[in-house]
Write a protein that holds these residues in place. Structure first.
Motif, PDB file in Angstrom:
ATOM      1  N   ALA A 196      36.118 -13.702   6.959  1.00 25.75           N
ATOM      2  CA  ALA A 196      37.436 -13.403   7.256  1.00 25.75           C
ATOM      3  C   ALA A 196      37.142 -12.742   8.600  1.00 25.75           C
ATOM      4  CB  ALA A 196      37.748 -11.886   5.785  1.00 25.75           C
ATOM      5  N   GLN A 197      36.877 -12.550   9.307  1.00 21.43           N
ATOM      6  CA  GLN A 197      37.123 -11.302  10.916  1.00 21.43           C
ATOM      7  C   GLN A 197      37.608 -12.793  10.737  1.00 21.43           C
ATOM      8  OE1 GLN A 197      36.670  -9.120  11.695  1.00 21.43           O
ATOM      9  NE2 GLN A 197      35.922  -9.106   9.340  1.00 21.43           N
ATOM     10  N   ARG A 198      37.513 -14.546  11.268  1.00 24.01           N
ATOM     11  CA  ARG A 198      38.118 -15.452  11.893  1.00 24.01           C
ATOM     12  C   ARG A 198      39.542 -15.168  11.786  1.00 24.01           C
ATOM     13  NH1 ARG A 198      34.383 -21.264  10.822  1.00 24.01           N
ATOM     14  NH2 ARG A 198      31.922 -19.821  10.738  1.00 24.01           N
ATOM     15  N   PRO A 199      39.567 -15.403  13.136  1.00 26.63           N
ATOM     16  CA  PRO A 199      41.775 -15.540  13.586  1.00 26.63           C
ATOM     17  C   PRO A 199      42.423 -16.559  12.268  1.00 26.63           C
ATOM     18  CG  PRO A 199      40.466 -16.530  15.338  1.00 26.63           C
ATOM     19  CD  PRO A 199      39.090 -16.052  14.425  1.00 26.63           C
ATOM     20  N   HIS A 200      41.865 -17.532  11.731  1.00 25.34           N
ATOM     21  CA  HIS A 200      42.725 -18.597  11.255  1.00 25.34           C
ATOM     22  C   HIS A 200      42.080 -18.502   9.636  1.00 25.34           C
ATOM     23  CE1 HIS A 200      38.425 -20.761  11.640  1.00 25.34           C
ATOM     24  NE2 HIS A 200      38.149 -20.785  10.615  1.00 25.34           N
ATOM     25  N   VAL A 201      41.400 -17.381   9.316  1.00 19.57           N
ATOM     26  CA  VAL A 201      40.863 -17.367   7.979  1.00 19.57           C
ATOM     27  C   VAL A 201      41.202 -15.585   8.031  1.00 19.57           C
ATOM     28  CG1 VAL A 201      39.338 -16.922   6.329  1.00 19.57           C
ATOM     29  CG2 VAL A 201      38.723 -18.817   7.889  1.00 19.57           C
ATOM     30  N   THR A 202      42.249 -15.850   6.769  1.00 21.71           N
ATOM     31  CA  THR A 202      43.001 -14.707   6.241  1.00 21.71           C
ATOM     32  C   THR A 202      42.922 -14.610   4.202  1.00 21.71           C
ATOM     33  OG1 THR A 202      45.739 -14.821   7.516  1.00 21.71           O
ATOM     34  CG2 THR A 202      45.419 -13.193   5.308  1.00 21.71           C
ATOM     35  N   VAL A 203      42.075 -13.251   4.088  1.00 28.54           N
ATOM     36  CA  VAL A 203      41.799 -12.994   3.019  1.00 28.54           C
ATOM     37  C   VAL A 203      42.342 -11.757   2.349  1.00 28.54           C
ATOM     38  CG1 VAL A 203      39.094 -12.799   1.354  1.00 28.54           C
ATOM     39  CG2 VAL A 203      39.090 -14.246   3.217  1.00 28.54           C
ATOM     40  N   GLN A 204      43.155 -12.421   1.855  1.00 29.70           N
ATOM     41  CA  GLN A 204      43.586 -10.463   0.569  1.00 29.70           C
ATOM     42  C   GLN A 204      43.413 -10.218  -0.984  1.00 29.70           C
ATOM     43  OE1 GLN A 204      47.891 -11.810   1.630  1.00 29.70           O
ATOM     44  NE2 GLN A 204      48.094  -9.493   1.706  1.00 29.70           N
ATOM     45  N   VAL A 205      42.694  -9.409  -1.164  1.00 28.54           N
ATOM     46  CA  VAL A 205      42.434  -9.233  -2.873  1.00 28.54           C
ATOM     47  C   VAL A 205      43.489  -8.597  -3.690  1.00 28.54           C
ATOM     48  CG1 VAL A 205      40.815  -8.022  -4.178  1.00 28.54           C
ATOM     49  CG2 VAL A 205      40.338  -8.480  -1.890  1.00 28.54           C
ATOM     50  N   LEU A 206      43.352  -9.370  -4.879  1.00 32.48           N
ATOM     51  CA  LEU A 206      44.239  -9.004  -5.864  1.00 32.48           C
ATOM     52  C   LEU A 206      43.544  -8.014  -6.754  1.00 32.48           C
ATOM     53  CD1 LEU A 206      47.523  -9.009  -6.419  1.00 32.48           C
ATOM     54  CD2 LEU A 206      46.470 -10.780  -8.255  1.00 32.48           C
ATOM     55  N   PRO A 207      43.862  -6.273  -6.596  1.00 32.52           N
ATOM     56  CA  PRO A 207      43.253  -5.892  -7.699  1.00 32.52           C
ATOM     57  C   PRO A 207      43.472  -5.695  -9.037  1.00 32.52           C
ATOM     58  CG  PRO A 207      44.750  -4.296  -6.496  1.00 32.52           C
ATOM     59  CD  PRO A 207      45.087  -5.963  -5.563  1.00 32.52           C
ATOM     60  N   PHE A 208      43.040  -4.960  -9.654  1.00 35.72           N
ATOM     61  CA  PHE A 208      43.156  -5.132 -11.300  1.00 35.72           C
ATOM     62  C   PHE A 208      44.492  -4.401 -11.257  1.00 35.72           C
ATOM     63  CE2 PHE A 208      38.244  -6.043 -12.260  1.00 35.72           C
ATOM     64  CZ  PHE A 208      38.470  -7.717 -12.553  1.00 35.72           C
ATOM     65  N   SER A 209      44.494  -3.343 -10.297  1.00 37.83           N
ATOM     66  CA  SER A 209      45.758  -2.248 -10.781  1.00 37.83           C
ATOM     67  C   SER A 209      46.552  -2.955 -10.237  1.00 37.83           C
ATOM     68  CB  SER A 209      45.396  -0.874  -9.497  1.00 37.83           C
ATOM     69  OG  SER A 209      45.156  -1.326  -8.518  1.00 37.83           O
ATOM     70  N   THR A 210      47.222  -3.828  -9.533  1.00 36.30           N
ATOM     71  CA  THR A 210      48.048  -4.811  -9.274  1.00 36.30           C
ATOM     72  C   THR A 210      49.550  -4.690 -11.037  1.00 36.30           C
ATOM     73  OG1 THR A 210      47.468  -5.839  -7.849  1.00 36.30           O
ATOM     74  CG2 THR A 210      49.415  -6.527  -9.143  1.00 36.30           C
ATOM     75  N   GLY A 211      48.266  -5.508 -12.032  1.00 29.72           N
ATOM     76  CA  GLY A 211      48.108  -5.509 -13.482  1.00 29.72           C
ATOM     77  C   GLY A 211      48.765  -6.728 -13.380  1.00 29.72           C
TER      78      GLY A 211
END
Length: 281
Positions: A196-211
């Motif tokens: 995820a530190q690489r400029p061409h890799v984007t990592v997002q987490v969808l948390p449980f709290s999103t529902g």
């Protein structure tokens, strides 16, 4: 990123269809004018298999294409030869995997929504082995290693001089599902943080709290080509992978990914939750 043979083949099919429709001809009418069957011309337009460049030249003339258009499409037909690294593998691979490798070899971006497991391009070997052993319970160990070898080879596209942008929205459930035991999971999550530190890799987490969210139906990957007409969506099913490329289908998944990205945590918060879960494993 250089345009490869698969992209050229798919662009050729799209352009042939556009020219035919501009001329107002049916598949049968156009094919009969140049001496090819309706089925063959349909295959040309749906981007399947090889194309004979003299037929493309004849079609362009029938469609009243400009000289520049005709020459460009003839060159596409001559250059559309699919030869990927996986073709030299000693053991066969599933047909759906063959198509995935072919498309992935030339993407400029991949959008992943993962609700079960970490996306394959970001997996460690031990994590990938555990998944294959669990999902293919009757599969011999030799076949497990073969499929994992392919997955590891796929990951080399991340190290290219011009790698595609890999954007992943990962459900919190995939981070907490303990695959292969505690140590394997810790190693996997640390690997995810490093990538995820690489400029061409984007990592997002969808948390449980999103529902409830925009992709409750399951994981998918959108493979994006140099132009949007060449995008493809891949959905992994128990019975095999499903590829979709019709515009209404693509638009639905594009919109779903946009919503998912908007609902997910920002990059810093995503890294924090991955780090926290890795310490809990």
């Amino acid at each position: 990123m250089a345009v490869g043979p698969t992209t050229r083949r798919r662009q050729l099919g799209a352009d042939l269809r556009r020219l035919r429709e501009r001329k107002g001809l049916t598949l049968e009418e156009a094919g009969s004018r140049v001496g090819i069957s309706k089925a063959t011309l349909s295959r040309y337009e749906t981007k399947e298999g090889t194309v004979k460049w003299p037929a493309v030249d004849a079609l362009c003339r029938e469609y009243s294409a400009s000289e520049d258009e005709r020459l460009a499409l003839v060159e596409l037909a001559k250059a559309a030869r699919i030869q990927g690294w996986w073709r030299s593998l000693a053991d066969p691979i599933p047909e759906s995997m063959n198509l995935m490798l072919t498309l992935e070899d030339e993407v400029v971006r991949e959008d992943h929504y993962a609700c079960m497991y970490i996306p394959g391009l970001l997996q460690t070997r031990a994590y990938a082995e555990a998944i294959h052993r669990a999902s293919e319970v009757h599969c011999p160990e030799r076949e497990v290693q073969h499929m994992v070898d392919i997955r590891m080879k796929r990951q080399e596209l991340l190290d290219r001089d011009e790698p595609p942008h890999i954007w992943c929205v990962i459900d919190e459930a995939a981070l907490r599902r303990r695959v292969g035991g505690s140590e394997v999971m810790r190693e996997q999550l640390r690997h995810l943080l490093a990538l995820a530190q690489r400029p061409h890799v984007t990592v997002q987490v969808l948390p449980f709290s999103t529902g409830a969210h925009a992709a409750a139906v399951g994981s998918f990957v959108m493979l994006r080509g140099p132009v949007s007409d060449l995008d493809v969506v891949y959905v992994d099913l128990l019975s095999g992978g499903l590829f979709m490329e019709k515009q209404p289908e693509l638009e639905r998944y594009r919109l779903a990914f946009e919503y998912l990205s908007a609902q997910a945590l920002d990059l810093e918060s995503s890294a924090e939750i991955v780090d926290r879960i890795s310490k809990e494993s």
